[in-house]
Design an enzyme around this catalytic site. Sequence first.
Site, PDB file in Angstrom:
ATOM      1  CG  HIS A  50      -1.990  -1.099   1.107  1.00 39.01           C
ATOM      2  ND1 HIS A  50      -2.489  -1.565  -0.081  1.00 39.01           N
ATOM      3  CD2 HIS A  50      -2.609  -1.822   2.092  1.00 39.01           C
ATOM      4  CE1 HIS A  50      -3.385  -2.525   0.166  1.00 39.01           C
ATOM      5  NE2 HIS A  50      -3.460  -2.697   1.461  1.00 39.01           N
ATOM      6  CG  HIS A 126      -8.040  -1.059   2.102  1.00 35.04           C
ATOM      7  ND1 HIS A 126      -8.614  -1.664   3.189  1.00 35.04           N
ATOM      8  CD2 HIS A 126      -7.114  -1.928   1.625  1.00 35.04           C
ATOM      9  CE1 HIS A 126      -8.028  -2.833   3.397  1.00 35.04           C
ATOM     10  NE2 HIS A 126      -7.119  -3.019   2.448  1.00 35.04           N
ATOM     11  CD  GLU A 261      -8.339  -4.382  -0.853  1.00 35.69           C
ATOM     12  OE1 GLU A 261      -7.194  -4.385  -1.355  1.00 35.69           O
ATOM     13  OE2 GLU A 261      -8.583  -4.925   0.248  1.00 35.69           O
TER      14      GLU A 261
END
Length: 295
Positions: A50, A126, A261
Amino acid sequence: MHLLAVSNQNDTSYFGPVTGRVGQRIARGRFVLDGKVYHTYINDGKNAIHGGHRGFSKVIWTVKEYVAGGDSPYITLYYRSFDGEQGFPGDLDAYVTYQLSSPYVLGVRMNATALNKATPVNFLQHTYWNLRGHGSGDVLGHTLQLSASRYTPLDEELLPSSGVVAPVAGTPYDFRSPTPIGARIRQVMSGPIIAGYDINYVIDGDGGMRKVAAARDGASGRALELWANQPAMQLYTGNYLNNTKGKDGKVYGQYGGFCLETQGYVDAVNHPEFPSQTVRPGQVYKHDMAFMFSF
């Protein structure tokens, strides 16, 4: 109806933010682009996830536009990611717009422009969803349907080390027909010891906005459809939630929410057989989503 909270400096569950510059994992935090080796920040075992320890979920975005009234209220946020931030090359202008185009449709538009160097870009939203509502327990009884006949098998580090794209038919990953999330969850692993889904699906179709997923909670009658223009989507079932505090201070246990996602392929920067996530100077990355609710 949904679980969405502002991410903070101590959050490790990524409740609600946009993650980047590259969402999901980069093997060993390393990739080669145009003959040069880049090393990004390692924050998930031996790998990056991420965007690093201070990825886009941990930075301050600027409000560029805000319209509160009318039929389609929206807010647009902006962030300038600098050359070398978390190890990524080049300056990047990033925007995300959240818009209510009707009382029951939430649009999310993410785009980014590489200014002076080629760079990988893979934003993802997210958000965790629990259609039953706050404090209602797990989502294992929600039915889920995915427009995905293929997936990328992941190893124990949740990386597509084989580079294989496999059919879901005959596996616990098959959600082509509406199926309770918990029906086969004990047959799949998220890492070496935790059961649950944390897997990348290849979305059927040739691109453009198309239906990706549909979920429904029978107890409340609430339903959600997700449409998007990305080639893949990670399904995550909150496997590592452990009395985690979320929106309005509510506490969520394991499987207390699920994430849809939409994204590029996981670790595409290290897999030339996957669709490229590289954005070159002057090019614009575009990632659109629409969440459609019914009751």
